[in-house]
Design a protein around this motif. Structure first.
Motif, PDB file in Angstrom:
ATOM      1  N   LEU A 112      -9.240  11.929  -3.772  1.00  0.00           N
ATOM      2  CA  LEU A 112      -8.295  10.813  -3.705  1.00  0.00           C
ATOM      3  C   LEU A 112      -7.064  11.059  -4.552  1.00  0.00           C
ATOM      4  CD1 LEU A 112      -7.843   7.967  -2.578  1.00  0.00           C
ATOM      5  CD2 LEU A 112      -8.976   7.067  -4.604  1.00  0.00           C
ATOM      6  N   GLY A 113      -7.236  11.817  -5.635  1.00  0.00           N
ATOM      7  CA  GLY A 113      -6.125  12.032  -6.545  1.00  0.00           C
ATOM      8  C   GLY A 113      -6.380  11.358  -7.883  1.00  0.00           C
ATOM      9  N   ASP A 114      -5.607  11.726  -8.861  1.00  0.00           N
ATOM     10  CA  ASP A 114      -5.738  11.179 -10.199  1.00  0.00           C
ATOM     11  C   ASP A 114      -5.031   9.826 -10.251  1.00  0.00           C
ATOM     12  OD1 ASP A 114      -6.168  10.751 -12.832  1.00  0.00           O
ATOM     13  OD2 ASP A 114      -4.814  12.307 -13.554  1.00  0.00           O
ATOM     14  N   LEU A 169      -0.627  -5.914 -11.328  1.00  0.00           N
ATOM     15  CA  LEU A 169      -1.113  -5.531 -10.010  1.00  0.00           C
ATOM     16  C   LEU A 169      -2.626  -5.371 -10.037  1.00  0.00           C
ATOM     17  CD1 LEU A 169       1.461  -2.671  -9.251  1.00  0.00           C
ATOM     18  CD2 LEU A 169       1.745  -5.125  -8.818  1.00  0.00           C
ATOM     19  N   ILE A 170      -3.224  -5.550  -8.873  1.00  0.00           N
ATOM     20  CA  ILE A 170      -4.638  -5.238  -8.656  1.00  0.00           C
ATOM     21  C   ILE A 170      -4.672  -4.053  -7.693  1.00  0.00           C
ATOM     22  CG2 ILE A 170      -6.890  -6.051  -7.909  1.00  0.00           C
ATOM     23  CD1 ILE A 170      -5.860  -7.495 -10.344  1.00  0.00           C
ATOM     24  N   ALA A 171      -5.015  -2.876  -8.204  1.00  0.00           N
ATOM     25  CA  ALA A 171      -5.033  -1.655  -7.400  1.00  0.00           C
ATOM     26  C   ALA A 171      -6.457  -1.381  -6.923  1.00  0.00           C
ATOM     27  CB  ALA A 171      -4.516  -0.472  -8.211  1.00  0.00           C
ATOM     28  N   VAL A 172      -6.617  -1.189  -5.630  1.00  0.00           N
ATOM     29  CA  VAL A 172      -7.928  -0.907  -5.034  1.00  0.00           C
ATOM     30  C   VAL A 172      -7.825   0.407  -4.261  1.00  0.00           C
ATOM     31  CG1 VAL A 172      -9.706  -1.678  -3.404  1.00  0.00           C
ATOM     32  CG2 VAL A 172      -8.524  -3.342  -4.859  1.00  0.00           C
ATOM     33  N   PRO A 173      -8.570   1.436  -4.653  1.00  0.00           N
ATOM     34  CA  PRO A 173      -8.541   2.697  -3.899  1.00  0.00           C
ATOM     35  C   PRO A 173      -9.320   2.579  -2.599  1.00  0.00           C
ATOM     36  CG  PRO A 173     -10.063   2.859  -5.748  1.00  0.00           C
ATOM     37  CD  PRO A 173      -9.400   1.520  -5.868  1.00  0.00           C
ATOM     38  N   LEU A 174      -8.702   2.978  -1.502  1.00  0.00           N
ATOM     39  CA  LEU A 174      -9.391   2.980  -0.206  1.00  0.00           C
ATOM     40  C   LEU A 174     -10.191   4.272  -0.108  1.00  0.00           C
ATOM     41  CD1 LEU A 174      -6.905   1.492   2.413  1.00  0.00           C
ATOM     42  CD2 LEU A 174      -8.963   0.475   1.427  1.00  0.00           C
ATOM     43  N   SER A 175     -11.346   4.260  -0.724  1.00  0.00           N
ATOM     44  CA  SER A 175     -12.199   5.432  -0.775  1.00  0.00           C
ATOM     45  C   SER A 175     -13.645   4.978  -0.728  1.00  0.00           C
ATOM     46  CB  SER A 175     -11.934   6.240  -2.047  1.00  0.00           C
ATOM     47  OG  SER A 175     -12.846   7.297  -2.173  1.00  0.00           O
ATOM     48  N   LEU A 176     -14.470   5.730   0.017  1.00  0.00           N
ATOM     49  CA  LEU A 176     -15.894   5.431   0.098  1.00  0.00           C
ATOM     50  C   LEU A 176     -16.672   6.046  -1.051  1.00  0.00           C
ATOM     51  CD1 LEU A 176     -16.425   5.873   3.941  1.00  0.00           C
ATOM     52  CD2 LEU A 176     -16.401   3.735   2.664  1.00  0.00           C
ATOM     53  N   THR A 177     -16.083   6.976  -1.765  1.00  0.00           N
ATOM     54  CA  THR A 177     -16.725   7.608  -2.909  1.00  0.00           C
ATOM     55  C   THR A 177     -15.764   7.583  -4.094  1.00  0.00           C
ATOM     56  OG1 THR A 177     -15.943   9.824  -2.292  1.00  0.00           O
ATOM     57  CG2 THR A 177     -18.075   9.121  -1.413  1.00  0.00           C
ATOM     58  N   GLY A 178     -16.297   7.938  -5.254  1.00  0.00           N
ATOM     59  CA  GLY A 178     -15.466   7.996  -6.443  1.00  0.00           C
ATOM     60  C   GLY A 178     -14.930   9.387  -6.711  1.00  0.00           C
ATOM     61  N   ASP A 179     -14.620  10.143  -5.651  1.00  0.00           N
ATOM     62  CA  ASP A 179     -14.154  11.517  -5.796  1.00  0.00           C
ATOM     63  C   ASP A 179     -12.689  11.512  -6.205  1.00  0.00           C
ATOM     64  OD1 ASP A 179     -13.842  14.202  -5.800  1.00  0.00           O
ATOM     65  OD2 ASP A 179     -14.212  14.507  -3.664  1.00  0.00           O
ATOM     66  N   ARG A 180     -12.413  11.723  -7.483  1.00  0.00           N
ATOM     67  CA  ARG A 180     -11.037  11.728  -7.975  1.00  0.00           C
ATOM     68  C   ARG A 180     -10.282  12.956  -7.501  1.00  0.00           C
ATOM     69  NH1 ARG A 180     -10.720  10.406 -14.270  1.00  0.00           N
ATOM     70  NH2 ARG A 180      -8.562  10.917 -13.748  1.00  0.00           N
ATOM     71  N   ARG A 181     -11.027  14.053  -7.210  1.00  0.00           N
ATOM     72  CA  ARG A 181     -10.346  15.267  -6.767  1.00  0.00           C
ATOM     73  C   ARG A 181      -9.797  15.107  -5.350  1.00  0.00           C
ATOM     74  NH1 ARG A 181     -14.813  19.704  -8.972  1.00  0.00           N
ATOM     75  NH2 ARG A 181     -14.973  18.839 -11.072  1.00  0.00           N
ATOM     76  N   GLY A 238       0.823  -1.199   0.000  1.00  0.00           N
ATOM     77  CA  GLY A 238       0.000   0.000   0.000  1.00  0.00           C
ATOM     78  C   GLY A 238       0.853   1.243   0.000  1.00  0.00           C
ATOM     79  N   GLY A 239       0.269   2.320  -0.506  1.00  0.00           N
ATOM     80  CA  GLY A 239       0.977   3.585  -0.548  1.00  0.00           C
ATOM     81  C   GLY A 239       0.017   4.732  -0.736  1.00  0.00           C
ATOM     82  N   PHE A 240       0.509   5.937  -0.530  1.00  0.00           N
ATOM     83  CA  PHE A 240      -0.294   7.153  -0.628  1.00  0.00           C
ATOM     84  C   PHE A 240       0.106   7.927  -1.881  1.00  0.00           C
ATOM     85  CE2 PHE A 240       0.059   6.142   3.878  1.00  0.00           C
ATOM     86  CZ  PHE A 240      -1.269   6.166   4.271  1.00  0.00           C
ATOM     87  N   ILE A 241      -0.882   8.597  -2.452  1.00  0.00           N
ATOM     88  CA  ILE A 241      -0.603   9.423  -3.622  1.00  0.00           C
ATOM     89  C   ILE A 241       0.137  10.688  -3.219  1.00  0.00           C
ATOM     90  CG2 ILE A 241      -1.691  10.796  -5.449  1.00  0.00           C
ATOM     91  CD1 ILE A 241      -3.732   8.683  -5.788  1.00  0.00           C
TER      92      ILE A 241
END
Length: 404
Positions: free
Chosen positions: A80-82, A66-78, A41-44
């Motif tokens: 979480l990051g691009d 790799l299988i990348a899974v964003p740890l986010s409850l919403t799909g807010d790209r702004r 795991g890592g941070f943007i």
């Protein structure tokens, strides 16, 4: 061996959130150790380890998928990051790298169940002060919930939090007075606004339920806003629930997203190339012995094909001025054409009645202007047909009284 799981965090300056993220990564390593599959795991931004370091470590150990899974409850790209842009940069650094991107976590039924558990803990009787008098009993009909999300500048993301509030109310809190929605920042209502709505609806107890994964600065801001409101409303019992946090239920959701992306339900890193769309020209037979008045077309073969072009594309029609095929000035007086001898044509090659039937009548200037006004007033951006209920007259402008 299965591809490794890469957890993507949005990053935080709070050490508590970073530590909880690390504990959750360790929990997943223990869970997926029997598959077997590695977990990293890592941070943007704003925290360590950076996402690039985690990817470089996996590639160095021989993993190129790799299988990348964003740890986010919403799909807010702004917020979480691009992620696609970040992963594209990593693919430039590691040309053999491929990845599948899993879906965000919420609103999953298991996430709603975890929120219900946090709500149940906060609803337990915990008197603030030790007194001789027993605390007043407050029933479910006098208890409300304020579900608090991060808040975003994207209205679609804020609407998604509203949807979660409604789903949570109907599935896990139907006996309560209401479940209102609030946000920490970027949009309204804030936490005080959500609490005020509950108070006006007659709630005597309000539980602030963070729609947040891990503890950190966001949770502290939620509690601070709730306590500031409660300081001015002493008759209202305000309680703050905990975040979802590092737990087995959250790990189940992440593993499900991992298996879903592994089975082909994620967003692949190498999408299929699009086929170029080919528009075939509409052609009509041209009679033998005549050539079209277009430079470079039909001059050699008298019985060629003429591409049918809509009359309204001719911007010089009915204007009396313009330029000819060779760039010379063109006016109506200079257009002296030989009369067309219809009898000289063969019927099989040129049918006059069929040609006239499929050739639209030329439009006058008034008709063109009316059609342009219809396109401006009654058609949307996609060019849909005018509605049947469109008004005949001009539309009323804001702040201007319309005459009926």
């Amino acid at each position: 061996m299965k591809p490794p799981l890469l957890l993507i965090g949005h990053g935080t300056h709070d050490e508590t959130g970073v530590a909880e993220f690390g504990r959750f990564v360790h929990r997943l390593r223990c869970r997926l150790d029997g598959l077997p599959a590695e977990v990293s795991g890592g941070f943007i931004t704003n925290a360590r380890p950076p996402l690039g370091d985690s990817i470089a470590s996996l590639v160095a150990r021989g993993h190129h998928h790799l299988i990348a899974v964003p740890l986010s409850l919403t799909g807010d790209r702004r917020a979480l990051g691009d992620i696609p842009g970040t992963m594209a940069l990593e693919q430039e650094r590691h040309p053999t790298l491929e990845y599948d991107l899993g879906r965000p976590l919420g609103p999953d039924p298991r996430v709603l169940k975890l929120l219900a558990e946090r709500l149940a803990d906060a609803r337990a009787e915990m008197p603030r002060f030790v007194t001789d008098e027993p605390p007043a009993e407050i029933g479910p009909g006098e208890t409300a919930v304020v579900l608090v999300g991060h808040g975003s500048t994207d209205p679609a993301v804020n609407a998604e939090v509203h949807r979660v509030s409604r789903l949570f109310w109907e599935t896990h809190a139907a006996d309560l007075l209401t479940v209102e929605t609030a946000y920490v920042s970027h949009t309204r209502p804030g936490v005080p606004g959500g609490l005020e709505r509950c108070r006006r609806l007659g709630a005597k107890r309000v539980i602030v339920l963070p729609y947040v994964l891990f503890a950190g600065g966001v949770l502290e801001r939620i509690w601070a806003q709730a306590l500031a409101y409660g300081a001015n409303h002493e008759g209202l019992d305000i309680r703050c629930a905990e975040v979802i946090g590092d737990c087995e239920g959250l790990a189940d959701v992440v593993i499900d997203r991992y298996e879903e992306a592994l089975a082909g339900g994620g967003q692949a890193s190498a999408p299929a190339a699009r086929r170029p769309s080919t528009v075939l020209p509409v052609t009509r037979p041209f009679p033998p012995g005549r050539t079209p008045d277009v430079v470079g077309q039909g001059a050699e073969n008298g019985a060629g094909l003429v591409t049918a072009i809509a009359p309204r594309l001719d911007t010089t029609r009915d204007t009396g001025t313009g330029t000819g095929p060779l760039g010379a000035p063109l006016n109506s007086a200079s257009l002296e054409l030989d009369p067309l001898d219809v009898d000289a044509f063969e019927v099989d090659a040129f049918d006059v009645e069929a040609f006239d039937a499929e050739t639209p009548e030329p439009e006058t200037e008034g008709e063109i202007e009316a059609d342009s006004m219809i396109g401006m007033a009654d058609r949307g951006d996609a060019g849909e047909e005018p509605r049947g209920d469109a008004p005949d007259g001009p539309l009323a402008q804001p702040g201007v009284a319309s005459a009926v």
